[in-house]
Design a protein around this motif. Structure first.
Motif, PDB file in Angstrom:
ATOM      1  N   PHE A  77      53.261   4.263  56.238  1.00 26.18           N
ATOM      2  CA  PHE A  77      52.347   5.128  55.515  1.00 26.18           C
ATOM      3  C   PHE A  77      52.006   4.555  54.144  1.00 26.18           C
ATOM      4  N   THR A  78      50.728   4.616  53.804  1.00 27.80           N
ATOM      5  CA  THR A  78      50.271   4.350  52.447  1.00 27.80           C
ATOM      6  C   THR A  78      49.103   5.268  52.158  1.00 27.80           C
ATOM      7  N   ARG A  79      49.112   5.848  50.985  1.00 27.53           N
ATOM      8  CA  ARG A  79      48.059   6.832  50.671  1.00 27.53           C
ATOM      9  C   ARG A  79      46.677   6.199  50.602  1.00 27.53           C
ATOM     10  N   MET A 136      40.765   3.317  51.945  1.00 25.00           N
ATOM     11  CA  MET A 136      39.892   2.869  50.867  1.00 25.00           C
ATOM     12  C   MET A 136      39.211   1.538  51.154  1.00 25.00           C
ATOM     13  N   ALA A 137      39.589   0.876  52.236  1.00 24.74           N
ATOM     14  CA  ALA A 137      39.009  -0.428  52.553  1.00 24.74           C
ATOM     15  C   ALA A 137      37.885  -0.248  53.569  1.00 24.74           C
ATOM     16  N   TRP A 138      36.732   0.243  53.092  1.00 25.38           N
ATOM     17  CA  TRP A 138      35.631   0.503  54.000  1.00 25.38           C
ATOM     18  C   TRP A 138      34.304   0.405  53.259  1.00 25.38           C
ATOM     19  N   GLY A 139      33.258   0.276  54.032  1.00 18.73           N
ATOM     20  CA  GLY A 139      31.928   0.228  53.442  1.00 18.73           C
ATOM     21  C   GLY A 139      30.913   0.874  54.353  1.00 18.73           C
ATOM     22  N   THR A 146      36.859   6.121  61.118  1.00 19.35           N
ATOM     23  CA  THR A 146      38.168   6.728  61.362  1.00 19.35           C
ATOM     24  C   THR A 146      38.888   6.024  62.507  1.00 19.35           C
ATOM     25  N   GLY A 147      38.164   5.767  63.583  1.00 16.43           N
ATOM     26  CA  GLY A 147      38.755   5.060  64.708  1.00 16.43           C
ATOM     27  C   GLY A 147      39.229   3.675  64.328  1.00 16.43           C
ATOM     28  N   MET A 148      38.433   2.965  63.545  1.00 17.48           N
ATOM     29  CA  MET A 148      38.826   1.628  63.092  1.00 17.48           C
ATOM     30  C   MET A 148      40.094   1.689  62.244  1.00 17.48           C
ATOM     31  N   GLU A 149      40.196   2.707  61.393  1.00 14.33           N
ATOM     32  CA  GLU A 149      41.377   2.845  60.531  1.00 14.33           C
ATOM     33  C   GLU A 149      42.624   3.152  61.348  1.00 14.33           C
ATOM     34  N   ILE A 150      42.495   4.001  62.355  1.00 16.21           N
ATOM     35  CA  ILE A 150      43.649   4.318  63.213  1.00 16.21           C
ATOM     36  C   ILE A 150      44.166   3.058  63.875  1.00 16.21           C
ATOM     37  N   VAL A 151      43.255   2.224  64.395  1.00 16.49           N
ATOM     38  CA  VAL A 151      43.658   0.976  65.049  1.00 16.49           C
ATOM     39  C   VAL A 151      44.289   0.025  64.040  1.00 16.49           C
ATOM     40  N   ALA A 152      43.670  -0.089  62.850  1.00 12.99           N
ATOM     41  CA  ALA A 152      44.199  -0.986  61.832  1.00 12.99           C
ATOM     42  C   ALA A 152      45.594  -0.569  61.387  1.00 12.99           C
ATOM     43  N   ALA A 153      45.821   0.743  61.240  1.00 10.77           N
ATOM     44  CA  ALA A 153      47.140   1.230  60.829  1.00 10.77           C
ATOM     45  C   ALA A 153      48.193   0.918  61.888  1.00 10.77           C
ATOM     46  N   ARG A 154      47.836   1.070  63.141  1.00  3.82           N
ATOM     47  CA  ARG A 154      48.773   0.742  64.220  1.00  3.82           C
ATOM     48  C   ARG A 154      49.141  -0.735  64.186  1.00  3.82           C
ATOM     49  N   LYS A 155      48.150  -1.565  64.025  1.00  2.00           N
ATOM     50  CA  LYS A 155      48.404  -3.007  64.043  1.00  2.00           C
ATOM     51  C   LYS A 155      49.131  -3.470  62.784  1.00  2.00           C
TER      52      LYS A 155
END
Length: 379
Positions: free
Chosen positions: A274-276, A304-307, A260-269
């Motif tokens: 917004f994308t679902r 959706m880009a995670w593993g 979740t933390g990685m996604e928050i940072v990635a979205a900021r950068k």
């Protein structure tokens, strides 16, 4: 064939039988050596979390009883019924324990006589015993100033830490996250990343663990016990750009919190649009330990880009091949007393390993507490 060795040596064995775990010392013959083998008198062998699964499994140590004494003692503990299916494959098998260790070469086949008297580190199981025969090519020759205690933990922790950095590079990430980061392995990883210029986020569970790592020079240390944990984690991920994590905990919410933390940072950068489906930045967590044996909980708040998967040192070594693996082993030997130095809570003999109170202490898997088996202690 080398001349036949005479005599026997003690070896720690773990047996599952009729719903119980039994630990005892077996007296086994000292083997005859092939020409490419060496016989090592084992002087030191660590108890790693990976050893505990075979040594103790899911046994309930509160039920442990001891019969006999000294080298003839047997510890018996009940295995809760819900774990019967898990232990069924090893039913009735008396299995030797101990993944790695170090000692002195006391005999060798005709092709390895030059190693007699040398101190080596070895890997391959059955090392909680007084003697172990291995292929000479599989042993790691230590420098002359290194003791068996120095070299006892040459393989599992050092190569795992190096493997984490190697995996990061192979998969195209630029920074790492590590949990239970104040462990012996975690301290090694801090030193490697500082030396190699790798951004590293260290996640610990106590303030004193954070202080320990900062004392080693770690820049980004976050404490999961603090109310500000998620904010602190996001800030560290933002500063390092880390998109790959290695999780020693396994169960609980931590893996999901990291994603979740990685996604928050990635979205900021990515501009914050917004994308679902979330950001296109791939975020990966590898679970390599099981300090928490409960379910891994994911809140799926990271696009959706995670593993999420498992990671094992053996598979990494197979992937990089013999030549690259040899380079890693040599680095460990060269930096054995600095980068890859290990620290131990206590040293115990084979007989002392059959004390229920000692087993309970070992099975706590507490960060910063590590036990060393000394099979020839007192002899």
């Amino acid at each position: 064939m080398a001349d036949s060795n005479q005599g026997t040596g003690l070896q720690l064995r773990s047996l599952v039988k009729d719903g119980e775990l039994q630990l005892s010392l077996a007296r086994v013959p000292i083997p005859t050596l092939d020409e490419d083998e060496i016989l090592v008198r084992v002087e030191a062998s660590p108890i790693n979390p990976s050893d505990l699964g075979l040594l103790l499994g899911p046994a309930d140590l509160s039920t442990a009883t001891v019969s006999g004494s000294g080298d003839d003692a047997t510890v018996t503990a009940k295995i809760p019924p819900q774990f019967a299916r898990m232990t069924a494959p090893r039913e009735g098998q008396s299995l030797p324990v101990g993944n790695e260790g170090a000692g002195v070469v006391v005999d060798a086949g005709s092709g390895a006589k030059a190693l007699v008297g040398k101190t080596v580190a070895i890997l391959g199981g059955a090392i909680y015993g007084q003697y172990r025969a291995v292929k000479a090519a599989d042993a790691l020759l230590l420098h002359d100033d290194a003791t068996p205690r120095d070299g006892a933990s040459c393989f599992v922790n050092p190569l795992t830490a190096l493997g984490m950095v190697g995996t990061m590079r192979l998969e195209g990430h630029s920074g790492l996250v590590h949990t239970a980061a104040a462990s012996n392995l975690g301290q090694m990883l801090v030193k490697i990343c500082l030396a190699d210029g790798v951004p590293l986020v260290n996640i610990v569970r106590k303030p004193d663990q954070a202080a320990l790592l900062k004392g080693l020079g770690a820049e980004h240390v976050v404490d999961s016990s603090q109310p500000s944990f998620m904010d602190d984690l996001i800030a560290a991920l933002d500063a390092t750009g880390s998109t790959l994590a290695f999780d020693a905990i396994g169960g609980g919410k931590l893996a999901g919190q990291i994603l979740t933390g990685m996604e928050i940072v990635a979205a900021r950068k990515g501009g914050g649009a917004f994308t679902r489906y979330g950001s296109t930045t791939h975020k990966q967590v590898y679970i390599y330990g099981g300090l928490d044996t409960g379910p891994t909980e994911l809140n799926r708040a990271f696009g959706m880009a995670w593993g999420l998967g498992g990671w094992l040192l053996t598979y990494f070594i197979q992937k990089i091949g013999v030549v690259e693996a040899a380079k890693l082993r040599q680095r460990v030997a060269d930096e054995l007393k600095t980068t890859f130095a290990s620290h131990y809570t206590a040293e115990i003999s084979l007989a002392e390993a059959l004390d229920p109170a000692t087993l309970v202490a070992i099975n706590k898997k507490a960060t910063g507490e590590k036990y060393l088996v000394v099979p020839n202690k007192g002899l």
